[in-house]
Design a protein around this motif. Structure first.
Motif, PDB file in Angstrom:
ATOM      1  N   ILE A  67      49.577  35.064  45.756  1.00  0.00           N
ATOM      2  CA  ILE A  67      48.846  33.991  45.064  1.00  0.00           C
ATOM      3  C   ILE A  67      47.344  34.235  45.124  1.00  0.00           C
ATOM      4  O   ILE A  67      46.626  34.111  44.116  1.00  0.00           O
ATOM      5  N   ASP A  68      46.858  34.613  46.320  1.00  0.00           N
ATOM      6  CA  ASP A  68      45.436  34.911  46.448  1.00  0.00           C
ATOM      7  C   ASP A  68      45.054  36.146  45.635  1.00  0.00           C
ATOM      8  O   ASP A  68      43.953  36.207  45.058  1.00  0.00           O
ATOM      9  N   ALA A  69      45.967  37.138  45.587  1.00  0.00           N
ATOM     10  CA  ALA A  69      45.701  38.341  44.790  1.00  0.00           C
ATOM     11  C   ALA A  69      45.594  37.993  43.308  1.00  0.00           C
ATOM     12  O   ALA A  69      44.723  38.514  42.593  1.00  0.00           O
ATOM     13  N   TRP A  70      46.465  37.094  42.840  1.00  0.00           N
ATOM     14  CA  TRP A  70      46.412  36.659  41.434  1.00  0.00           C
ATOM     15  C   TRP A  70      45.124  35.889  41.157  1.00  0.00           C
ATOM     16  O   TRP A  70      44.474  36.092  40.127  1.00  0.00           O
ATOM     17  N   SER A  71      44.725  35.030  42.090  1.00  0.00           N
ATOM     18  CA  SER A  71      43.481  34.272  41.924  1.00  0.00           C
ATOM     19  C   SER A  71      42.290  35.225  41.842  1.00  0.00           C
ATOM     20  O   SER A  71      41.380  35.036  41.017  1.00  0.00           O
ATOM     21  N   LEU A  72      42.307  36.247  42.695  1.00  0.00           N
ATOM     22  CA  LEU A  72      41.232  37.231  42.670  1.00  0.00           C
ATOM     23  C   LEU A  72      41.229  37.979  41.340  1.00  0.00           C
ATOM     24  O   LEU A  72      40.167  38.245  40.769  1.00  0.00           O
ATOM     25  N   ALA A  73      42.419  38.304  40.838  1.00  0.00           N
ATOM     26  CA  ALA A  73      42.514  39.011  39.559  1.00  0.00           C
ATOM     27  C   ALA A  73      41.956  38.173  38.420  1.00  0.00           C
ATOM     28  O   ALA A  73      41.273  38.696  37.533  1.00  0.00           O
ATOM     29  N   MET A  74      42.231  36.876  38.434  1.00  0.00           N
ATOM     30  CA  MET A  74      41.793  36.013  37.345  1.00  0.00           C
ATOM     31  C   MET A  74      40.297  35.715  37.384  1.00  0.00           C
ATOM     32  O   MET A  74      39.750  35.146  36.443  1.00  0.00           O
ATOM     33  N   GLU A  75      39.627  36.102  38.476  1.00  0.00           N
ATOM     34  CA  GLU A  75      38.177  35.947  38.525  1.00  0.00           C
ATOM     35  C   GLU A  75      37.477  36.969  37.633  1.00  0.00           C
ATOM     36  O   GLU A  75      36.305  36.809  37.310  1.00  0.00           O
ATOM     37  N   LYS A  76      38.201  38.061  37.295  1.00  0.00           N
ATOM     38  CA  LYS A  76      37.703  39.082  36.362  1.00  0.00           C
ATOM     39  C   LYS A  76      36.350  39.643  36.803  1.00  0.00           C
ATOM     40  O   LYS A  76      35.428  39.792  36.008  1.00  0.00           O
ATOM     41  N   GLY A  77      36.248  39.953  38.088  1.00  0.00           N
ATOM     42  CA  GLY A  77      34.998  40.481  38.605  1.00  0.00           C
ATOM     43  C   GLY A  77      34.738  41.903  38.159  1.00  0.00           C
ATOM     44  O   GLY A  77      35.631  42.618  37.697  1.00  0.00           O
ATOM     45  N   ASP A  78      33.511  42.330  38.299  1.00  0.00           N
ATOM     46  CA  ASP A  78      33.099  43.682  37.938  1.00  0.00           C
ATOM     47  C   ASP A  78      33.787  44.684  38.873  1.00  0.00           C
ATOM     48  O   ASP A  78      33.654  44.584  40.099  1.00  0.00           O
ATOM     49  N   PRO A  79      34.529  45.668  38.326  1.00  0.00           N
ATOM     50  CA  PRO A  79      35.225  46.660  39.172  1.00  0.00           C
ATOM     51  C   PRO A  79      34.290  47.472  40.066  1.00  0.00           C
ATOM     52  O   PRO A  79      34.742  48.084  41.035  1.00  0.00           O
ATOM     53  N   ASP A  80      32.988  47.488  39.744  1.00  0.00           N
ATOM     54  CA  ASP A  80      32.032  48.239  40.556  1.00  0.00           C
ATOM     55  C   ASP A  80      31.492  47.423  41.731  1.00  0.00           C
ATOM     56  O   ASP A  80      30.755  47.957  42.569  1.00  0.00           O
ATOM     57  N   VAL A  81      31.858  46.153  41.773  1.00  0.00           N
ATOM     58  CA  VAL A  81      31.365  45.272  42.836  1.00  0.00           C
ATOM     59  C   VAL A  81      32.415  45.184  43.946  1.00  0.00           C
ATOM     60  O   VAL A  81      33.566  44.796  43.689  1.00  0.00           O
ATOM     61  N   PRO A  82      32.069  45.528  45.195  1.00  0.00           N
ATOM     62  CA  PRO A  82      33.033  45.456  46.307  1.00  0.00           C
ATOM     63  C   PRO A  82      33.641  44.064  46.436  1.00  0.00           C
ATOM     64  O   PRO A  82      32.948  43.053  46.293  1.00  0.00           O
ATOM     65  N   GLY A  83      34.966  44.048  46.702  1.00  0.00           N
ATOM     66  CA  GLY A  83      35.660  42.787  46.898  1.00  0.00           C
ATOM     67  C   GLY A  83      36.361  42.259  45.668  1.00  0.00           C
ATOM     68  O   GLY A  83      37.207  41.369  45.780  1.00  0.00           O
ATOM     69  N   THR A  84      36.050  42.822  44.483  1.00  0.00           N
ATOM     70  CA  THR A  84      36.719  42.365  43.272  1.00  0.00           C
ATOM     71  C   THR A  84      38.086  43.029  43.141  1.00  0.00           C
ATOM     72  O   THR A  84      38.392  44.021  43.803  1.00  0.00           O
ATOM     73  N   TYR A  85      38.903  42.453  42.252  1.00  0.00           N
ATOM     74  CA  TYR A  85      40.261  42.947  42.033  1.00  0.00           C
ATOM     75  C   TYR A  85      40.243  44.406  41.592  1.00  0.00           C
ATOM     76  O   TYR A  85      40.949  45.257  42.148  1.00  0.00           O
ATOM     77  N   GLY A  86      39.426  44.705  40.603  1.00  0.00           N
ATOM     78  CA  GLY A  86      39.356  46.071  40.091  1.00  0.00           C
ATOM     79  C   GLY A  86      38.827  47.048  41.117  1.00  0.00           C
ATOM     80  O   GLY A  86      39.288  48.189  41.200  1.00  0.00           O
ATOM     81  N   TYR A  87      37.879  46.604  41.929  1.00  0.00           N
ATOM     82  CA  TYR A  87      37.299  47.480  42.952  1.00  0.00           C
ATOM     83  C   TYR A  87      38.338  47.830  44.016  1.00  0.00           C
ATOM     84  O   TYR A  87      38.465  48.990  44.419  1.00  0.00           O
ATOM     85  N   ILE A  88      39.099  46.820  44.462  1.00  0.00           N
ATOM     86  CA  ILE A  88      40.117  47.050  45.492  1.00  0.00           C
ATOM     87  C   ILE A  88      41.198  47.991  44.969  1.00  0.00           C
ATOM     88  O   ILE A  88      41.649  48.904  45.670  1.00  0.00           O
ATOM     89  N   LEU A  89      41.608  47.782  43.716  1.00  0.00           N
ATOM     90  CA  LEU A  89      42.636  48.642  43.130  1.00  0.00           C
ATOM     91  C   LEU A  89      42.118  50.066  42.999  1.00  0.00           C
ATOM     92  O   LEU A  89      42.851  51.036  43.261  1.00  0.00           O
ATOM     93  N   ASN A  90      40.854  50.207  42.624  1.00  0.00           N
ATOM     94  CA  ASN A  90      40.272  51.539  42.500  1.00  0.00           C
ATOM     95  C   ASN A  90      40.168  52.237  43.849  1.00  0.00           C
ATOM     96  O   ASN A  90      40.329  53.462  43.947  1.00  0.00           O
ATOM     97  N   GLU A  91      39.920  51.474  44.913  1.00  0.00           N
ATOM     98  CA  GLU A  91      39.847  52.041  46.245  1.00  0.00           C
ATOM     99  C   GLU A  91      41.201  52.607  46.692  1.00  0.00           C
ATOM    100  O   GLU A  91      41.262  53.520  47.512  1.00  0.00           O
ATOM    101  N   ALA A  92      42.270  52.035  46.156  1.00  0.00           N
ATOM    102  CA  ALA A  92      43.616  52.516  46.494  1.00  0.00           C
ATOM    103  C   ALA A  92      44.038  53.702  45.634  1.00  0.00           C
ATOM    104  O   ALA A  92      45.132  54.241  45.821  1.00  0.00           O
ATOM    105  N   HIS A  93      43.166  54.111  44.723  1.00  0.00           N
ATOM    106  CA  HIS A  93      43.525  55.160  43.765  1.00  0.00           C
ATOM    107  C   HIS A  93      43.927  56.483  44.409  1.00  0.00           C
ATOM    108  O   HIS A  93      44.884  57.123  43.939  1.00  0.00           O
TER     109      HIS A  93
END
Length: 363
Positions: free
Chosen positions: A95-121
């Protein structure tokens, strides 16, 4: 034939684009369309390999692949998989992961959904890259192929394949090389790369094991030989093989989609519709017998898979634009198709002449 095979894909496209419009207006439609094209271009070689496996499966299991399989592909890999990765990496519940995803943060900013996913790349790329590399190696190490596209290279690989465990040896050596090259990610690369190899060996091996027991299988309709279509446990493990294969192909698309948008809903719509076209294209290739008519097409698809595997491994430490991987895959397929057409023309001419069969690389 076209509408019968692609009808559901056309319908899903309309529904998906309408949903995108209601969700985000014309901009969302444009982004979803780009993602559809991205997914199809990255996975065209996936459809060719899928088609070869599907020719061994019963008609009932082909329908399961097109129905249940697409649900897994769309909701499992394109929507839930990124949430799971982010949840595990950031140690948060879905649920928290979905909430973070819906914030649509910049993938280059640490802590955002896209950034975390990219770190797992690196882990994702190591798993997918090694699974795809095993597919490439096992195809070209296999003995007794009637045709060779890159003649000298493919014949050498076929001879090397006589060595027991040749594919595993080459794959592990490759993995070790990339693990040592990208020292910042050595542990993750080695661990998840080995998991990718083991996953291939398990799923492919179980499929071959149960396929060796044809009792109760269904005979291919209209065939002249005693070819058998797999059902039961054999078909199930072939189905699982296809799903893992789809997952390996989708990693690059899912990660790459965040370079276009960080909205998980638009990503799921665009890549999901694209996945539907890949499924329909697979069925079309099976029904038309395209792989038998164009003898180098399967070779081209596997060269594209090998290239994608290596590119995925390189993305552990370097960014490679998705357009590059897409164009390489399409390029191999297009070249193999053109060479197959040339082969067919010369083969027809052989009825009145003894001109030898063409092979790439001037052989």
């Amino acid at each position: 034939m076209i509408f019968k095979t692609f009808g559901w894909s056309f319908a899903v496209t309309v529904v998906g684009l309408v949903a995108a419009f209601l969700y985000g207006g014309p901009t969302a439609i444009a982004i979803a369309t780009i993602l559809i094209i991205l997914e199809v271009s990255l996975s065209f070689d996936n459809a060719v390999v899928n088609a070869r496996v599907l020719t061994k499966m019963s008609h009932a299991w082909r329908k399961i692949f097109l129905t249940v399989g697409i649900v897994i592909a769309v909701f499992g890999m394109r929507l839930l998989f990124p949430l799971v990765v982010v949840g595990v990496t950031a140690k948060m519940n879905p649920i928290d992961a979905w909430s973070l995803a819906m914030e649509k943060g910049d993938p280059d900013v640490p802590g955002t959904y896209g950034y975390i996913l990219n770190e797992a790349h690196p882990s994702i790329a190591a798993f997918g890259g090694m699974f795809l590399l095993m597919i490439f190696l096992n195809f070209f190490f296999e003995q007794g192929k009637e045709h060779h596209w890159f003649g000298p290279v493919e014949r050498f690989m076929e001879k090397f394949g006589v060595l027991d465990g040749a594919a595993v040896i080459v794959a592990l050596a490759t993995l070790l090389g990339f693990g040592l090259t990208f020292a910042d990610h050595t542990r993750d690369v080695l661990v998840y790369g080995v998991i990718g190899i083991l996953t291939y060996l398990l799923v492919n091996g179980m499929g071959e094991l149960f396929n060796a027991e044809p009792e109760g299988d269904e005979e291919i309709e209209g065939s002249t030989g005693e070819l058998i279509l797999a059902t039961g446990k054999a078909a199930f493990f072939m189905f699982m093989y296809l799903e893992v294969l789809d997952a390996s192909f989708s990693f690059d698309g899912v990660i790459g989609a965040f370079a276009i948008t960080s909205d998980p809903v638009i990503i799921a719509i665009g890549l999901g519709v694209g996945a539907m076209y890949v499924r329909s294209l697979t069925i079309y290739l099976v029904n038309k017998g395209t792989l038998n008519d164009y003898v180098y097409l399967e070779h081209g698809a596997h060269w594209a898979i090998g290239a994608l595997a290596v590119l995925l491994l390189f993305t552990i430490g370097h960014h490679i634009p998705e357009v590059v991987t897409g164009l390489i895959g399409v390029g191999f397929i297009a070249a193999a198709f053109g060479w197959s057409v040339r082969h067919n023309k010369l083969h027809r001419d052989d009825e009145v002449s003894s001109e030898p069969e063409p092979e790439l690389a001037g052989v």
